[in-house]
Design a protein around this motif. Structure first.
Motif, PDB file in Angstrom:
ATOM      1  N   LEU A   1       0.824  -1.213   0.000  1.00  0.00           N
ATOM      2  CA  LEU A   1       0.000   0.000   0.000  1.00  0.00           C
ATOM      3  C   LEU A   1       0.857   1.262   0.000  1.00  0.00           C
ATOM      4  N   ILE A   2       1.906   1.261   0.801  1.00  0.00           N
ATOM      5  CA  ILE A   2       2.767   2.451   0.884  1.00  0.00           C
ATOM      6  C   ILE A   2       3.559   2.622  -0.421  1.00  0.00           C
TER       7      ILE A   2
ATOM      8  N   ILE B   1      -5.659   0.440  -2.999  1.00  0.00           N
ATOM      9  CA  ILE B   1      -6.735   0.223  -2.026  1.00  0.00           C
ATOM     10  C   ILE B   1      -7.827  -0.743  -2.513  1.00  0.00           C
ATOM     11  N   PRO B   2      -8.333  -0.615  -3.746  1.00  0.00           N
ATOM     12  CA  PRO B   2      -9.344  -1.593  -4.167  1.00  0.00           C
ATOM     13  C   PRO B   2      -8.836  -3.040  -4.090  1.00  0.00           C
TER      14      PRO B   2
ATOM     15  N   GLY C   1       2.833   1.354  -3.411  1.00  0.00           N
ATOM     16  CA  GLY C   1       1.983   1.504  -4.596  1.00  0.00           C
ATOM     17  C   GLY C   1       0.934   2.602  -4.505  1.00  0.00           C
ATOM     18  N   GLY C   2       0.637   3.086  -3.298  1.00  0.00           N
ATOM     19  CA  GLY C   2      -0.291   4.206  -3.144  1.00  0.00           C
ATOM     20  C   GLY C   2      -1.752   3.809  -3.097  1.00  0.00           C
ATOM     21  N   SER C   3      -2.598   4.825  -3.061  1.00  0.00           N
ATOM     22  CA  SER C   3      -4.034   4.594  -2.859  1.00  0.00           C
ATOM     23  C   SER C   3      -4.664   3.803  -4.008  1.00  0.00           C
ATOM     24  N   ILE C   4      -3.983   3.745  -5.148  1.00  0.00           N
ATOM     25  CA  ILE C   4      -4.501   2.969  -6.276  1.00  0.00           C
ATOM     26  C   ILE C   4      -4.531   1.478  -5.915  1.00  0.00           C
TER      27      ILE C   4
END
Lengths: 122, 122, 122, 122, 122, 122
Positions: free
Chosen positions: C92-93, C100-101, C95-98
């Motif tokens: 998550l950190i 999240i799904p 790769g980022g909010s993308i």
């Protein structure tokens, strides 16, 4: 460093570093490199077409080193400059304007391949 | 510039530029950097394993600066050269031949880390 | 279709389709599949760690099928739920909010693996 | 829904939605769609080769809808199943195991194209 | 399931799954979600502009769930349909034809947002 | 080479290479470049907003040349440093820590744009 040297230097460093990767002595990595080489051999599709496929894949994934390698292979397997540029256009449309810096890079590499006589212009 | 200097220069520029990013004085960016650091601390997984995860993530996303940073952290947290290379092999298989230029880069960085004594080879 | 069936259906379809891919009878593809399997065997790093690496690589590259496969392998090789979640946090950190799904998807898969007893929760 | 219907449904939805995209009445988007169509016309490279390039670009960028579209175009422009599979192998090597779920999808689509007689198998 | 239900179902599942992600009880993940929410608050740039930025980022990274979320936020913060479509055009040019399936998806979502009265059309 | 020269050199090389790309004389490529330019003209959204969208798209897709180009356009169309940094924060959250090296690069470019008076700091 002249532009001519950019391509020569890339080839030299690529070869030296590939040997060092082999010296890591990891069986999986060695097998991958071997398989990678085999992929572009004549098969159901001829090597010439597969190098164009490798070029477009490298362009949309935006890897200059991979683009330079496949540009040289495309030239050596007989694709003309016009055919290579037509392939790069497919990459540009599929991958979008983010591909443009790599198109600029490829244009410079094509120029160098032409100067050294590797690329057919007719 | 010698190869040795490549790694030292990267560390120096990275530190200077990180400070300048902090000087932008954006709370969201500052918090992200703080969170990023915390991510690799010992948790359910030890820091050593998480640095290997960070390395593989950086390799498949193809970011040389990120690879260099995590290679150094992997070495410092006690992963051996063989373990790091085994992790890079996972990245190569998952990410494909487009990862190869980054594998060459990582191989050079491992060499520099070995020369300066940061990386355990046994 | 119940949630439980989502995971079972994925396993079944994955196996059927993998056989059909083999039936294409392309030597390069067969060798790649074979190499892919070998990658996660015990080596310098144990299979358990390599499955976590495969999970994080799949998460930052955002492939739900790959995430589901590696989640199951992580569970089977003895990683606990807390360790797997800690690995997903690295993804998550990086790769980022993308991502999240895919974290939502993974959370659902973990729940299914827990229900069927594949995942250790302690 | 039978497998046969998957491909038919994709074609129908794709056409309806493309019309709705045109109805957004944005000149830039309209011009992009027009240019996209022109890209695959015969040029320095024949349409058949360019559809293979589009297929490989779609596969390494991992877009199932794009893969299905180009698979159909490859079949219609005379590429055989063996040639298309050979192109997919290039995508697999360049893009890595993350491409495998899309290779499974493509294998299913090839099967449907074969059943309806769009794809030459010899 | 009607089209109207697609958007409602997405909202419901998204909320349920976000709660389950929180229930994983990982501090790093919780902090990331909190930071993610804060990112789109009024700052040097107004929330309305930042939602358009989030939309374009989601579109070029090709995540339908993220696109749907930001489309709704764009509509709620007062961007008109024409403005949102103009933003999607930027994403199309930067990201290329691989973005087209997501443009089709977004067009359908815009239609649903319009039907339910969330989106201003003038 | 001083830092100041980095930006000037980029502009010069970019212009020379863009001309060489035009000299390839491929109609599809020429039309793409033309369309790319038109995309950022005032439309439903003003040019200033669209340059911010182009910047964030370039940042999450991690292209330094594209970032530099859009940073300059953002400055020229009147976005302040604080607004540009706020946009980069959106890119950082959406794209994750893999964007950090590009944030460092952008911070340096902003500094150069400020020094030469292109960027408003108030």
């Amino acid at each position: 460093m002249s532009d001519k040297n950019r391509l020569d230097q890339f080839r030299e460093e690529r070869e030296i570093m590939n040997e060092k990767v082999m010296d890591l002595d990891h069986l999986g990595i060695k097998r991958f490199f071997n398989m990678d080489t085999n992929t572009y051999r004549d098969g159901a599709l001829p090597k010439q077409t597969k190098e164009l496929l490798g070029l477009v894949a490298s362009a949309v994934l935006r890897c200059n080193d991979c683009i330079d390698y496949h540009l040289e292979q495309c030239a050596k397997t007989g694709s003309t400059k016009a055919e290579i540029v037509d392939a790069m256009n497919v990459a540009l449309i599929v991958g979008g304007s983010i591909v443009i810096p790599h198109l600029r890079h490829a244009t410079n590499t094509l120029e160098l391949l032409e100067e050294e006589g590797t690329l057919k212009t007719v």
